[in-house]
Design a protein around this motif. Structure first.
Motif, PDB file in Angstrom:
ATOM      1  N   VAL A 126       0.223  -1.145  -0.254  1.00  0.00           N
ATOM      2  CA  VAL A 126       0.156  -0.222  -0.077  1.00  0.00           C
ATOM      3  C   VAL A 126       0.495   1.203   0.035  1.00  0.00           C
ATOM      4  CG1 VAL A 126      -1.708   1.231   1.192  1.00  0.00           C
ATOM      5  CG2 VAL A 126      -1.579  -1.442   1.382  1.00  0.00           C
ATOM      6  N   GLY A 127       0.701   1.952  -0.736  1.00  0.00           N
ATOM      7  CA  GLY A 127       1.464   3.442  -0.650  1.00  0.00           C
ATOM      8  C   GLY A 127       2.876   3.296  -1.736  1.00  0.00           C
ATOM      9  N   THR A 128       2.509   2.616  -2.308  1.00  0.00           N
ATOM     10  CA  THR A 128       3.751   2.642  -3.526  1.00  0.00           C
ATOM     11  C   THR A 128       3.120   1.610  -5.247  1.00  0.00           C
ATOM     12  OG1 THR A 128       4.398  -0.073  -3.083  1.00  0.00           O
ATOM     13  CG2 THR A 128       4.802   1.285  -1.452  1.00  0.00           C
ATOM     14  N   ILE A 129       3.699   2.261  -5.573  1.00  0.00           N
ATOM     15  CA  ILE A 129       3.842   1.252  -7.353  1.00  0.00           C
ATOM     16  C   ILE A 129       5.202   0.741  -7.474  1.00  0.00           C
ATOM     17  CG2 ILE A 129       3.421   1.141  -9.705  1.00  0.00           C
ATOM     18  CD1 ILE A 129       1.741   4.380  -8.580  1.00  0.00           C
ATOM     19  N   PHE A 130       5.448  -0.511  -8.024  1.00  0.00           N
ATOM     20  CA  PHE A 130       6.417  -1.209  -8.226  1.00  0.00           C
ATOM     21  C   PHE A 130       6.722  -0.527  -9.648  1.00  0.00           C
ATOM     22  CE2 PHE A 130       3.566  -5.260  -6.253  1.00  0.00           C
ATOM     23  CZ  PHE A 130       4.346  -5.087  -5.271  1.00  0.00           C
ATOM     24  N   GLU A 131       8.386  -0.624  -9.645  1.00  0.00           N
ATOM     25  CA  GLU A 131       9.496  -0.077 -10.146  1.00  0.00           C
ATOM     26  C   GLU A 131       9.033  -1.663 -11.544  1.00  0.00           C
ATOM     27  OE1 GLU A 131      12.402   2.598  -8.646  1.00  0.00           O
ATOM     28  OE2 GLU A 131      12.997   0.491 -10.501  1.00  0.00           O
ATOM     29  N   GLY A 136       1.277 -22.591  -6.233  1.00  0.00           N
ATOM     30  CA  GLY A 136       2.156 -23.027  -7.230  1.00  0.00           C
ATOM     31  C   GLY A 136       3.489 -21.953  -8.056  1.00  0.00           C
ATOM     32  N   GLY A 137       2.949 -20.279  -7.890  1.00  0.00           N
ATOM     33  CA  GLY A 137       4.012 -19.452  -8.549  1.00  0.00           C
ATOM     34  C   GLY A 137       4.002 -18.660  -7.575  1.00  0.00           C
ATOM     35  N   SER A 138       5.085 -17.877  -9.147  1.00  0.00           N
ATOM     36  CA  SER A 138       6.224 -16.538  -7.918  1.00  0.00           C
ATOM     37  C   SER A 138       5.505 -15.364  -8.696  1.00  0.00           C
ATOM     38  CB  SER A 138       6.870 -16.532  -7.768  1.00  0.00           C
ATOM     39  OG  SER A 138       7.712 -16.938  -8.905  1.00  0.00           O
ATOM     40  N   TYR A 139       6.350 -14.156  -8.196  1.00  0.00           N
ATOM     41  CA  TYR A 139       6.561 -13.200  -8.740  1.00  0.00           C
ATOM     42  C   TYR A 139       8.259 -12.318  -7.777  1.00  0.00           C
ATOM     43  CZ  TYR A 139       3.594 -11.545 -12.438  1.00  0.00           C
ATOM     44  OH  TYR A 139       3.312 -10.640 -14.093  1.00  0.00           O
ATOM     45  N   VAL A 140       9.100 -11.485  -8.602  1.00  0.00           N
ATOM     46  CA  VAL A 140      10.118 -10.791  -8.178  1.00  0.00           C
ATOM     47  C   VAL A 140       9.768  -9.170  -8.831  1.00  0.00           C
ATOM     48  CG1 VAL A 140      12.077 -10.412  -8.232  1.00  0.00           C
ATOM     49  CG2 VAL A 140      11.681 -13.080  -8.166  1.00  0.00           C
ATOM     50  N   VAL A 141       9.218  -8.751  -7.442  1.00  0.00           N
ATOM     51  CA  VAL A 141       8.871  -7.091  -7.780  1.00  0.00           C
ATOM     52  C   VAL A 141       9.880  -6.221  -7.029  1.00  0.00           C
ATOM     53  CG1 VAL A 141       6.474  -7.755  -7.527  1.00  0.00           C
ATOM     54  CG2 VAL A 141       7.771  -7.448  -5.692  1.00  0.00           C
ATOM     55  N   GLU A 142      10.367  -4.954  -7.784  1.00  0.00           N
ATOM     56  CA  GLU A 142      11.190  -4.255  -6.914  1.00  0.00           C
ATOM     57  C   GLU A 142      10.415  -2.548  -7.154  1.00  0.00           C
ATOM     58  OE1 GLU A 142      15.011  -6.086  -9.274  1.00  0.00           O
ATOM     59  OE2 GLU A 142      13.860  -4.082 -10.336  1.00  0.00           O
ATOM     60  N   LEU A 143      10.657  -2.035  -6.030  1.00  0.00           N
ATOM     61  CA  LEU A 143      10.463  -1.056  -5.457  1.00  0.00           C
ATOM     62  C   LEU A 143      11.618   0.508  -4.808  1.00  0.00           C
ATOM     63  CD1 LEU A 143       7.894  -0.844  -2.501  1.00  0.00           C
ATOM     64  CD2 LEU A 143       9.190  -2.819  -3.141  1.00  0.00           C
TER      65      LEU A 143
END
Lengths: 193, 193, 193
Positions: free
Chosen positions: C119-124, C147-154
């Motif tokens: 909350v309050g952010t947007i993933f770059e 069974g899945g995944s994501y890598v997120v950066e911010l």
């Protein structure tokens, strides 16, 4: 009673959900405390092509506005685009044959994922979160998580009535169904509705 | 009794769901009124590499074929690939070690999202909706919305039995589980099953 | 009692779920028999930029560890990041204003999809399955199948407390809520927690 003002600079283009942060957030969203923000790209190279544009916000309503237990473990009673079940079934959204149509679709939830689809059409391009570079092509249905968004573009060559749905049909049956009416007589209009 | 004929030109390559539009659509899909259409690219530059190919349609069945209330608010009794629970558990889909395998996976729903995965493998490439340019790499599980599709490619180096599932394991437990049997003795076959 | 050893060569970079394959798999996952594996790219051109890194595994717990019927047709009682409801609400994850932050997020399920959001952010940038080339930009919320995944950066420019949630708020309300605390005093640390 207290009042807050949020100020921020919109730096990222796309379609966003906003909602109040007062706990319990689940109940506040389930009672309609949300909306959509469309941020146009500042960079002219990212600007979308001119199109007829619509904004849709999908959301769920539960039986009792105060029953947090039902919101946590039950099923919604109503699922709507822009706040009212079947809103655009009686009053269709209109566009002309062949013209570029763009939907900014935000899923406010609070719980269910949307499978956004327009029956009888294939989206020419879809943009995850409405970011211009996140483009995929030739997609029939997009997954939109609660708190997420997609921008989708299509052209419909022939006149007719094309149902707008979440293809999770239990939710379409509860109200998340509208009509995209393709007609030569569609009036010009700005971002709608 | 009336009969309709739909005619259209398939312009967009990919894997698509079709279903009847007779209301209530929810009940018709829940009773098996759907299928998959695979459209090969007309453009030779978009053509997929030669592979052993399978088509799978995931779908849900509810307790009572006429109980719309249960379809809207209950849970499915059976979830299947190609119409029958555990169909490919007893009769595995076969392929050879190391060969390129391609699955066209359509999720007919009517309600649940699929988390398509083959245990013990990682998809080399996945294509959203089967559109050749919508490629991602190295994916263990794809989200397929009801009314949506993915094409996934993999190679399995070693012989063995690899379970095909939706990784939403409540639905796998209800029947959306099959076996991909990797064996040197796999027979050649056209698009299957 | 028997013991097995699995050995394999990690060839595909990304964030992966592992789980035991003893039937019923649904019950074993619902009782915590899973974990995350992070595979760093061998190819230096694929290597992620230096960042403060966290690993989160979302999962559900049901009322009774042996009630398979409830796991198949009921709702989870608790949804957690890293095994305990609200674990990082009392003990926030810390980072500094403006620094690059990377989350490896695996959804162990066994059933529910995650709508991962801070909350309050947007993933770059977000990377489907953590594969370096599967990049999308400017995303508020990602869909992560069980069974899945994501890598997120911010990057978060200002100090404050930013809630980490699945935006499917029924699950956030059951425990899948933490805090990312942005403070100049955040200590340096390796991959955490």
């Amino acid at each position: 009673m207290k009042s807050f003002t949020y100020e921020w600079e919109a730096k990222v283009p796309g379609a966003f959900m906003y909602h109040c942060g007062t706990p319990p957030v689940l109940a506040h969203i389930a009672n309609g405390m949300y909306g959509a923000i469309i941020v146009d790209p500042a960079d002219s190279e990212q600007t979308f092509e001119k199109a007829r544009e619509f904004v849709l916000v999908q959301s769920e309503f539960y039986k009792d506005a105060n029953d947090l237990e039902d919101m946590m473990n039950g099923e919604p009673q109503v699922v709507a685009f822009n706040g009212k079940a079947f809103k655009y079934k009686d009053q269709p959204l209109e566009a002309k044959p062949g013209e570029l149509i763009r939907f900014y679709v935000v899923n406010a939830g609070p719980n269910n994922f949307s499978a956004f689809h327009i029956v009888g059409t294939i989206f020419e391009k879809v943009y995850l979160n409405g970011y211009p570079e996140n483009v995929d092509k030739g997609v029939q249905t997009v997954t939109i998580p609660p708190g997420g968004s997609y921008v989708v573009e299509l052209r419909v060559p022939e006149e007719g009535a094309y149902p707008i749905v979440t293809h999770s049909f239990k939710d379409a049956t509860k109200g998340a169904t509208g009509i995209l009416k393709i007609t030569k007589d569609a009036k010009d209009q700005p971002l709608a509705p």
